[in-house]
Motif scaffolding. Structure first.
Motif, short mmCIF file in Angstrom:
data_model
loop_
_atom_site.label_atom_id
_atom_site.label_comp_id
_atom_site.label_asym_id
_atom_site.label_seq_id
_atom_site.Cartn_x
_atom_site.Cartn_y
_atom_site.Cartn_z
N TYR A 70 0.77 -1.19 -0.02
CA TYR A 70 0.02 -0.11 0.04
C TYR A 70 0.78 1.36 -0.14
CZ TYR A 70 -3.75 -3.05 0.87
OH TYR A 70 -4.93 -3.92 0.59
N GLY A 71 2.31 1.33 0.26
CA GLY A 71 3.05 2.13 0.05
C GLY A 71 3.01 3.12 0.96
N LEU A 72 2.74 2.54 2.40
CA LEU A 72 2.60 3.36 3.57
C LEU A 72 3.85 4.04 4.27
CD1 LEU A 72 -0.30 1.32 5.43
CD2 LEU A 72 -0.66 3.30 3.95
N ASN A 73 3.75 5.16 4.84
CA ASN A 73 4.93 5.72 5.25
C ASN A 73 4.98 5.00 6.80
OD1 ASN A 73 3.33 7.24 7.25
ND2 ASN A 73 3.17 8.80 5.79
N SER A 74 6.30 5.49 7.31
CA SER A 74 6.42 4.80 8.81
C SER A 74 5.46 5.16 9.79
CB SER A 74 7.83 5.24 9.11
OG SER A 74 8.12 6.67 9.30
N ASN A 75 4.60 6.27 9.74
CA ASN A 75 3.74 6.53 10.81
C ASN A 75 2.52 5.75 10.63
OD1 ASN A 75 5.20 8.33 12.25
ND2 ASN A 75 4.68 9.98 10.79
N LEU A 76 2.30 4.95 9.78
CA LEU A 76 1.15 4.14 9.27
C LEU A 76 1.14 2.69 9.49
CD1 LEU A 76 -0.35 6.29 6.45
CD2 LEU A 76 -1.23 6.43 8.58
N ASN A 77 0.51 2.11 9.90
CA ASN A 77 0.54 0.47 9.92
C ASN A 77 -0.68 -0.11 9.60
OD1 ASN A 77 3.28 0.29 11.07
ND2 ASN A 77 2.13 1.04 13.29
N VAL A 78 -0.64 -0.85 8.57
CA VAL A 78 -1.82 -1.82 8.33
C VAL A 78 -2.16 -2.70 9.29
CG1 VAL A 78 -3.20 -3.20 6.54
CG2 VAL A 78 -1.81 -1.27 5.85
N ASN A 79 -3.23 -2.54 10.05
CA ASN A 79 -3.37 -3.71 11.22
C ASN A 79 -4.23 -4.79 10.64
OD1 ASN A 79 -2.43 -1.83 12.79
ND2 ASN A 79 -4.21 -1.28 14.02
N TRP A 80 -5.14 -4.65 9.63
CA TRP A 80 -6.17 -5.71 9.05
C TRP A 80 -6.44 -5.30 7.65
CZ3 TRP A 80 -11.50 -5.48 8.20
CH2 TRP A 80 -12.19 -6.89 8.25
N SER A 81 -6.50 -6.53 6.70
CA SER A 81 -7.08 -6.01 5.46
C SER A 81 -7.76 -7.45 5.05
CB SER A 81 -6.06 -5.91 4.53
OG SER A 81 -6.17 -5.52 3.40
N ALA A 82 -8.72 -7.13 4.53
CA ALA A 82 -9.68 -8.37 3.95
C ALA A 82 -10.55 -7.65 2.84
CB ALA A 82 -10.49 -8.77 5.19
N PHE A 83 -11.28 -8.75 2.21
CA PHE A 83 -12.17 -8.26 1.14
C PHE A 83 -13.57 -8.93 1.16
CE2 PHE A 83 -10.00 -11.70 -0.95
CZ PHE A 83 -10.65 -12.48 -1.63
N ILE A 84 -14.33 -8.69 0.39
CA ILE A 84 -15.65 -9.38 0.14
C ILE A 84 -16.25 -9.17 -1.24
CG2 ILE A 84 -16.59 -9.18 2.50
CD1 ILE A 84 -18.35 -6.77 1.71
N LYS A 85 -16.92 -10.51 -1.55
CA LYS A 85 -17.56 -10.32 -2.89
C LYS A 85 -18.83 -9.52 -2.67
CE LYS A 85 -15.77 -14.35 -5.33
NZ LYS A 85 -16.27 -15.58 -6.00
N LEU A 86 -19.13 -8.64 -3.69
CA LEU A 86 -20.66 -7.77 -3.64
C LEU A 86 -21.30 -8.87 -4.26
CD1 LEU A 86 -19.37 -4.24 -4.69
CD2 LEU A 86 -19.54 -5.18 -2.23
N SER A 87 -22.71 -8.59 -4.06
CA SER A 87 -23.98 -9.51 -4.44
C SER A 87 -23.77 -9.90 -5.88
CB SER A 87 -25.27 -8.76 -4.20
OG SER A 87 -25.25 -7.67 -5.07
N ASN A 88 -23.17 -9.42 -6.78
CA ASN A 88 -23.20 -9.85 -8.24
C ASN A 88 -21.97 -10.84 -8.51
OD1 ASN A 88 -21.01 -8.32 -8.44
ND2 ASN A 88 -21.74 -6.88 -9.73
N ASP A 89 -21.28 -11.30 -7.44
CA ASP A 89 -19.94 -11.92 -7.56
C ASP A 89 -18.92 -11.56 -8.48
OD1 ASP A 89 -20.68 -13.79 -5.60
OD2 ASP A 89 -21.84 -15.18 -6.90
N ARG A 90 -19.01 -10.57 -9.09
CA ARG A 90 -18.03 -10.11 -10.14
C ARG A 90 -17.15 -8.70 -9.38
NH1 ARG A 90 -20.50 -7.88 -15.29
NH2 ARG A 90 -21.64 -6.84 -13.57
N ASP A 91 -17.84 -8.01 -8.61
CA ASP A 91 -17.14 -6.85 -7.80
C ASP A 91 -16.97 -7.29 -6.43
OD1 ASP A 91 -18.11 -5.85 -10.16
OD2 ASP A 91 -19.84 -4.85 -9.41
N PHE A 92 -15.96 -6.37 -6.05
CA PHE A 92 -15.24 -6.60 -4.78
C PHE A 92 -15.40 -5.33 -3.70
CE2 PHE A 92 -13.66 -9.74 -7.54
CZ PHE A 92 -13.51 -10.97 -6.54
N CYS A 93 -15.26 -5.57 -2.53
CA CYS A 93 -14.93 -4.36 -1.59
C CYS A 93 -13.72 -4.86 -0.77
CB CYS A 93 -16.22 -4.19 -0.58
SG CYS A 93 -15.97 -2.86 0.44
N ILE A 94 -12.76 -3.78 -0.64
CA ILE A 94 -11.38 -4.37 0.26
C ILE A 94 -11.62 -3.24 1.23
CG2 ILE A 94 -8.97 -4.11 0.22
CD1 ILE A 94 -9.20 -4.52 -3.00
N PHE A 95 -11.30 -3.82 2.45
CA PHE A 95 -11.37 -3.48 3.83
C PHE A 95 -9.92 -3.16 4.16
CE2 PHE A 95 -15.50 -5.52 3.65
CZ PHE A 95 -16.35 -4.48 4.01
#
Length: 189
Positions: A70-95
């Motif tokens: 994600y190209g984050l700087n040293s003051n940022l930490n990604v604590n958690w990342s996940a994704f879900i498929k949207l209802s049409n099974d082609r599109d996604f949402c990344i958390f």
């Protein structure tokens, strides 16, 4: 054309933000891919899925890779990342839960941790209603999210290419030629 819409929440101070997000996602009728995998495992084998808890070293490496990705700087930490498929099974949402560390003097410690939730929707068509449903649902779940800000990080070259891209159209003759060229005997000659 691929639509990429990113949103970032206000700062949230929560000790259980990931659990709150996961329960909110489930409450909206979505499941994380690991949940799907566990359900399929139980259906296929008839007994509970083993626990796949990561070791510290693997988890630290994974979080390091996420920070690099994600190209984050040293003051940022990604604590958690996940994704879900949207209802049409082609599109996604990344958390993505991003923690920012501030050097602030308080009575108990010298650092203050704040968390923001970033959502990125990858859609092939305009799925605005479903995206709005997820944004509104997370806002209403009482996890501290009061507003969403749309993040616009676009590459003009990407936009140009995505407008011009079209799936190739092959004639039957092209298919016949490709089939003949795929023959291993002919390739050896």
């Amino acid at each position: 054309m691929v639509h990429i819409n990113s949103f970032v929440s206000n700062t949230v101070i929560s000790t259980s933000i990931v659990n709150d997000i996961v329960s909110s996602i489930k409450g909206l009728g979505y499941r994380l891919p690991i949940e799907e995998a566990k359900i399929n495992y139980i259906e296929a084998l008839g007994f509970a899925c083993p626990n796949f808890e990561t070791e510290d070293l693997i988890e630290r490496r994974f979080l390091y890779d996420l920070n690099y990705l994600y190209g984050l700087n040293s003051n940022l930490n990604v604590n958690w990342s996940a994704f879900i498929k949207l209802s049409n099974d082609r599109d996604f949402c990344i958390f993505k839960v991003v923690e920012e560390v501030h050097d602030v003097e308080t009575r108990r410690s010298k650092t203050k941790r704040s968390v923001k939730l970033e959502l990125t929707f990858l859609t092939l068509s305009d799925s605005g209603e479903e995206c709005d449903k997820i944004l509104k649902g997370l806002k209403e779940k009482g996890i501290g999210i009061t507003e969403w800000t749309k993040v616009i990080i676009r590459s003009s070259k990407f936009d140009e290419l995505s407008q011009k891209y079209a799936s190739p159209v092959f004639s039957e003759n092209d298919y016949v030629i490709a089939k003949k060229l795929n023959d291993s005997k002919l390739l050896n000659i």
